[in-house]
Design an enzyme around this catalytic site. Structure first.
Site, PDB file in Angstrom:
ATOM      1  N   GLU A   1       0.791  -1.194  -0.064  1.00 48.78           N
ATOM      2  CA  GLU A   1       0.065  -0.003  -0.105  1.00 48.78           C
ATOM      3  C   GLU A   1       0.875   1.387   0.110  1.00 48.78           C
ATOM      4  O   GLU A   1       2.077   1.156   0.397  1.00 48.78           O
ATOM      5  CB  GLU A   1      -0.824   0.133   1.186  1.00 48.78           C
ATOM      6  CG  GLU A   1      -0.386  -0.416   2.577  1.00 48.78           C
ATOM      7  CD  GLU A   1       0.690   0.361   2.826  1.00 48.78           C
ATOM      8  OE1 GLU A   1       0.717   1.524   3.021  1.00 48.78           O
ATOM      9  OE2 GLU A   1       1.990  -0.289   3.464  1.00 48.78           O
TER      10      GLU A   1
ATOM     11  N   GLY B   1       6.250  -0.070   4.298  1.00 47.14           N
ATOM     12  CA  GLY B   1       5.110  -0.510   3.683  1.00 47.14           C
ATOM     13  C   GLY B   1       5.472  -0.863   2.150  1.00 47.14           C
ATOM     14  O   GLY B   1       6.666  -1.485   1.814  1.00 47.14           O
ATOM     15  N   GLU B   2       4.688  -0.634   1.137  1.00 47.18           N
ATOM     16  CA  GLU B   2       4.687  -1.012  -0.067  1.00 47.18           C
ATOM     17  C   GLU B   2       4.569  -2.381  -0.408  1.00 47.18           C
ATOM     18  O   GLU B   2       4.643  -2.732  -1.550  1.00 47.18           O
ATOM     19  CB  GLU B   2       5.983  -0.323  -0.726  1.00 47.18           C
ATOM     20  CG  GLU B   2       6.230   0.939  -0.338  1.00 47.18           C
ATOM     21  CD  GLU B   2       7.376   1.522  -1.114  1.00 47.18           C
ATOM     22  OE1 GLU B   2       8.147   0.880  -1.632  1.00 47.18           O
ATOM     23  OE2 GLU B   2       7.894   2.926  -0.969  1.00 47.18           O
ATOM     24  N   GLY B   3       4.586  -3.314   0.332  1.00 51.14           N
ATOM     25  CA  GLY B   3       4.730  -4.512   0.068  1.00 51.14           C
ATOM     26  C   GLY B   3       6.233  -4.941   0.317  1.00 51.14           C
ATOM     27  O   GLY B   3       6.474  -6.332   0.051  1.00 51.14           O
TER      28      GLY B   3
END
Length: 336
Positions: A163, A303-305
């Site tokens: 995300e 975050g971001e995966g």
């Protein structure tokens, strides 16, 4: 094939009726693991990962050939309360960076030979400030769930969802506080790096928001306290469950999305493992609530995966050993 989602009831029903792991494949994986040229349990958690993965893929000698990473982006009205160290405009800028290949997740997805997709969800229309009322209408929630649901490639064999959304650690903390109780500070961390004053404000905002939220139903909590990108992650995780695609969960925000599914159905996350334990406040407690032991603990909080994408390498290592090692019979070695 995935069923169409035309109502929130469709989503609930699809999750409730999703198939489980393949019991025969699990037994075959366990049998193979017991015959490999190593002492029993010598590969520790790698053995458990390989058996888990093979049971969901329906084979005793699984491989990862088609990983998928999906990043969802959304903007949050609660940022007007000053809960983030960065302005909401950064979400748009980072989406452009993802699409240009310049973010950390791009590098880690490429390292894993993963397909990477980016979905920006109405960045020009932030969710409502959830200290004043629900973040989303039922229509908004359904649209976000459908974005995630339809983003999953049925041909993929492992899924990571990440995300981007300024303010979304506040949303995730509020979701966890609503679902699990405790004190607001138990779930609230520094996110993008707020100072002590900012953390106190953020904690107060979480408490204020949850005080307005009367339900502990997973979808209602997601609607009232979530963001579009968090709902989209939940939709993608649920779609993977229906498709029997294993999922590696990312950090605090991803796990908050997953927690909403766990509240809906006890077995909703059986197809998921925790990629890592992040440095964000509340993630360790959330993983304990979900019953997930992290594969990695590196102090990540991006975050971001990113942490889950890195953990694809751990999965590949587990499967390389499980599927590639010789058995005692093949190697001509006595098993004692």
């Amino acid at each position: 094939m995935l069923p169409d989602l035309t109502t929130l009831s469709d989503f609930r029903n699809a999750l409730a009726q999703a198939p489980g792991a393949d019991a025969d494949a699990r037994a075959a994986c366990e049998d193979r693991n017991g015959q490999l040229t190593k002492p029993p349990g010598a590969l520790g958690q790698l053995e458990e990962i390989a058996i888990w993965y093979g049971s969901w893929r329906g084979t005793a000698r699984p491989e990862v050939r088609a990983p998928q990473v999906i990043v969802f982006a959304g903007n949050h009205g609660v940022t007007a309360r000053g809960v983030s160290a960065f302005p909401a405009e950064v979400t748009v800028q980072m989406v452009a960076n993802f699409k240009a290949g310049g973010a950390a997740i791009n590098q880690l997805a490429q390292l894993a030979d993963a397909r990477m997709d980016v979905h920006a969800l109405e960045l020009d229309r932030p969710t409502a400030d959830f200290t004043q009322g629900p973040a989303m209408s039922e229509e908004d929630l359904l649209a976000a769930l459908r974005t995630g649901w339809n983003a999953v490639d049925p041909a993929s064999d492992v899924l990571v969802v990440g995300e981007m959304g300024i303010g979304n650690t506040t949303s995730a903390a509020a979701i966890c506080h609503a679902l699990y109780g405790g004190e607001p500070g138990d779930w609230t961390g520094r996110g993008t790096g707020v100072d002590d004053e900012g953390l106190a404000l953020k904690t107060a905002v979480v408490a204020e928001a949850v005080a307005l939220q009367g339900s502990r139903d997973g979808l209602e909590v997601l609607r009232c306290l979530g963001g579009r990108e968090i709902a989209a992650m939940a939709g993608a995780i649920a779609a993977a469950r229906v498709l029997r695609i294993p999922v590696i969960l990312d950090g605090f925000i991803c796990c908050a999305a997953a927690a909403s599914l766990a509240r809906l159905h006890d077995q909703a996350l059986d197809h998921a493992v925790a990629g890592h334990q992040s440095a964000e406040g509340g993630h360790q407690a959330l993983l304990a609530r979900l019953g997930k032991a992290p594969l990695l603990s590196l102090g990540l909080r991006l975050g971001e995966g990113s942490g889950a994408a890195l953990a694809i390498q751990v999965l590949k290592g587990a499967l390389a050993c499980h599927s590639g090692m010789a058995t005692f019979a093949e190697a001509g070695v006595s098993d004692g």
